[in-house]
Write a protein that holds these residues in place. Sequence first.
Motif, mmCIF file in Angstrom:
data_model
loop_
_atom_site.group_PDB
_atom_site.id
_atom_site.type_symbol
_atom_site.label_atom_id
_atom_site.label_comp_id
_atom_site.label_asym_id
_atom_site.label_seq_id
_atom_site.Cartn_x
_atom_site.Cartn_y
_atom_site.Cartn_z
ATOM 1 N N SER A 280 0.867 -1.168 0.000
ATOM 2 C CA SER A 280 0.000 0.000 0.000
ATOM 3 C C SER A 280 0.909 1.225 0.000
ATOM 4 N N SER A 332 -2.982 -6.419 0.286
ATOM 5 C CA SER A 332 -3.159 -5.309 -0.654
ATOM 6 C C SER A 332 -4.644 -5.115 -0.952
ATOM 7 N N ALA A 333 -4.912 -4.193 -1.876
ATOM 8 C CA ALA A 333 -6.306 -3.900 -2.211
ATOM 9 C C ALA A 333 -6.738 -4.765 -3.398
ATOM 10 N N THR A 335 -8.187 -3.995 -6.011
ATOM 11 C CA THR A 335 -7.912 -3.327 -7.290
ATOM 12 C C THR A 335 -6.510 -3.659 -7.798
ATOM 13 N N GLY A 365 -9.747 -2.530 1.812
ATOM 14 C CA GLY A 365 -9.750 -1.220 1.171
ATOM 15 C C GLY A 365 -11.022 -1.024 0.368
ATOM 16 N N GLU A 366 -11.608 -2.103 -0.071
ATOM 17 C CA GLU A 366 -12.860 -2.097 -0.816
ATOM 18 C C GLU A 366 -13.363 -3.537 -0.752
ATOM 19 N N ASN A 499 -15.050 4.805 -3.463
ATOM 20 C CA ASN A 499 -13.784 4.127 -3.310
ATOM 21 C C ASN A 499 -13.168 3.912 -4.696
ATOM 22 N N GLY A 502 -9.154 1.690 -4.328
ATOM 23 C CA GLY A 502 -8.760 1.550 -2.927
ATOM 24 C C GLY A 502 -8.528 2.886 -2.238
#
Length: 633
Positions: A280, A332-333, A335, A365-366, A499, A502
């Motif tokens: 991130s 991580s996200a 995306t 994050g989403e 969003n 992320g």
Amino acid sequence: MSYQQEYQRSIDHPEDFWRDKASTLAWFKQPQTILANDDNGIARWFVDGELNTCFLALDTHIENGRGDQLALIYDSPVTDSKRQYTYRELRDEVALFAGALAKLGVAKGDRVLVYMPMVPEAAIAMLACARLGAVHSVVFGGFAPGELKVRIDDAEPKVVVSASCGIEVQRVIPYKPMLDAAIDLAEHKPGNCIILQREQVQAELEPGRDLEWQQALEGVEPADCVPVLATDPLYILYTSGTTGAPKGIVRDNGGHAVALKYSMKAIYDINPGEVFWAASDVGWVVGHSYIVYAPLLAGCTSIFYEGKPVKTPDAGAFWRVISDYKVKAVFSAPTAFRAIKKEDPEGEMVRKYDLSCLKTLFLAGERLDPPTYEWLRDLFKLPVIDHWWQTETGWAIAANLTGVEAVPTKPGSATYPVPGYHVCILDEEGNELPRGEQGAISVKLPMPPGCLPTIWRDHSRYVNGYLKQFPGYYVSGDGGYFDEDGYLFVMGRTDDVINVAGHRLSTGELEEVVGSHAAVAECAVIGINDDLKGQIPVALLCLKDGVDKADADIEAEVVQLVRDTTGAVACLRQALVVKRLPKTRSGKILRAILHKIADGEEYKAPSTIDDPVVLQEVTELMSARKVGSFAKG
Ligand code: COA
Ligand code: AMP
């Protein structure tokens, strides 16, 4: 211990539960009072405890024999460079930089704004603030001067720490001109700026105010750790609210340290000495908590990666890092993984690396969309864990507790509430809903350690935004439900927050920027679904009478205005001039319906609609301009 036992104890006996967790930390003064209300009536953790977060993240490990273990590994494909720091080396650099800040007058309680790319000096600056008991406020490097200015004026930093540039794949982005522009715009003027000169760009310095990083260290003595109260602030991190200026989420020292250390084992199943990687940016809460603080509090090795999931140089970038440094868990996200999947759908890059070290993939994050979940699960044959959290909480509210008892995952669900969070689903009157019914995801007070106690210098905004709607509960702003097995499904925001890749943005804030264009009479910014980024914003503009510029020119100017004011991360790439905006008779813009039109969803116009013809006009325009689902035909 089973998850259920651990969770139940945290809810039934919160003080005993958190006293135990806190006892594993090297406090300067162990807390005797575990939970007590502050002057605002907010429950605070460990109120009489004294500690220093930097001491817990660095010095204590050196005292316990981890001085030569790697604390931080910097890997930067964008500059083709790598650097490593042992705990001792990192502590020494942090102590020296803390000395430099102290020499400029920074002391306990003062604010320091950090506006940096993903270089280890960002972590050094953060930890140096913690060492002095100063309060850092990190601003994401992708934000433009307008966003930076707002944060400078709200946090009133004594010193700003920045760098000459960031690097986006191959593009060099000079940071210093943006910082100078923000300071020019701001009412508050920081006393000094410390600038890390990178070889790609030499920043111009303002004599008397600006110092180069190395210059700031000249003749400086390393600084010692300053004891602070558990309830003293460690940092302010700004995040998007519904409307108006971003809000400064305040994090305290004691609750934060206890919660994050607990989470490293309980949620991520990471032990001291193991390697953890949160892919991130330090500008986001994930970066604060899981690139910098939590891995260090837990005596692990953290990866500091300056690159992207793709194009630096290819879709194998993440797998290369995992294999090179024997990463046990990556975070991580979604995306980021969607970007990898787009370039390497068959996962051929994965097979090029020895990834036997990797045990779990964590995502947040989403919402983790089921196709991305399934792609990762099938490719790795490893647990793929979605977990849900917010800048406000600083750590996960719902997760699969792999270090306590890993349970089966369900696609689309963030699994169970994390110990400490009494999660409830409430209806519009604030009544608890049974399993299977969707409502406002809320947390029964008190919130566990680590969560925000207030908004910086705006306590009423905290109360009004989170606590007032349903007395006795924190309202998360997300909607969702528990299924019949008690799994939590987070379905999306119930407010104007969107969003984008992320990154959390507010359509209300974007509307303020768009509305500041001289030709715009009124506007609506809506978040529409995007296969890669989750959501992207689109602006609809009504022009003032008598504007004699071409619509296309104004649309391009609005796109540029958002880029210059908010930053490229806003990803506002489409602005559309419309004749009228659909409204209710009382004048409220029908944003939810606009959103549905763009996403190609069914909608029902409310009986209060002012003029149904407007919806037809807007639909035709979106179709002609291939907005959202219209691009897919
Ligand atoms: N400094 C300056 N500019 C930045 C920036 C930074 N730190 N971060 C992003 N930008 C710019 C990008 O260069 C891009 O500019 P462009 O419009 O000129 O191309 C724009 O902001 C949008 O960035 P982004 O949304 O990141 O898109 P991207 O195409 O560069 O990358 C992903 C797409 C999916 C690879 C990327 O968004 C990603 O890795 N996301 C993960 C996000 C994340 O970690 N979130 C934290 C929660 S875990
Ligand atoms: P941020 O404060 O930037 O971390 O954004 C927090 C918001 O992101 C939450 O309120 C959610 O809307 C969304 N979010 C984060 N993680 C998840 C997740 N695992 N599932 C669904 N939504 C998420």
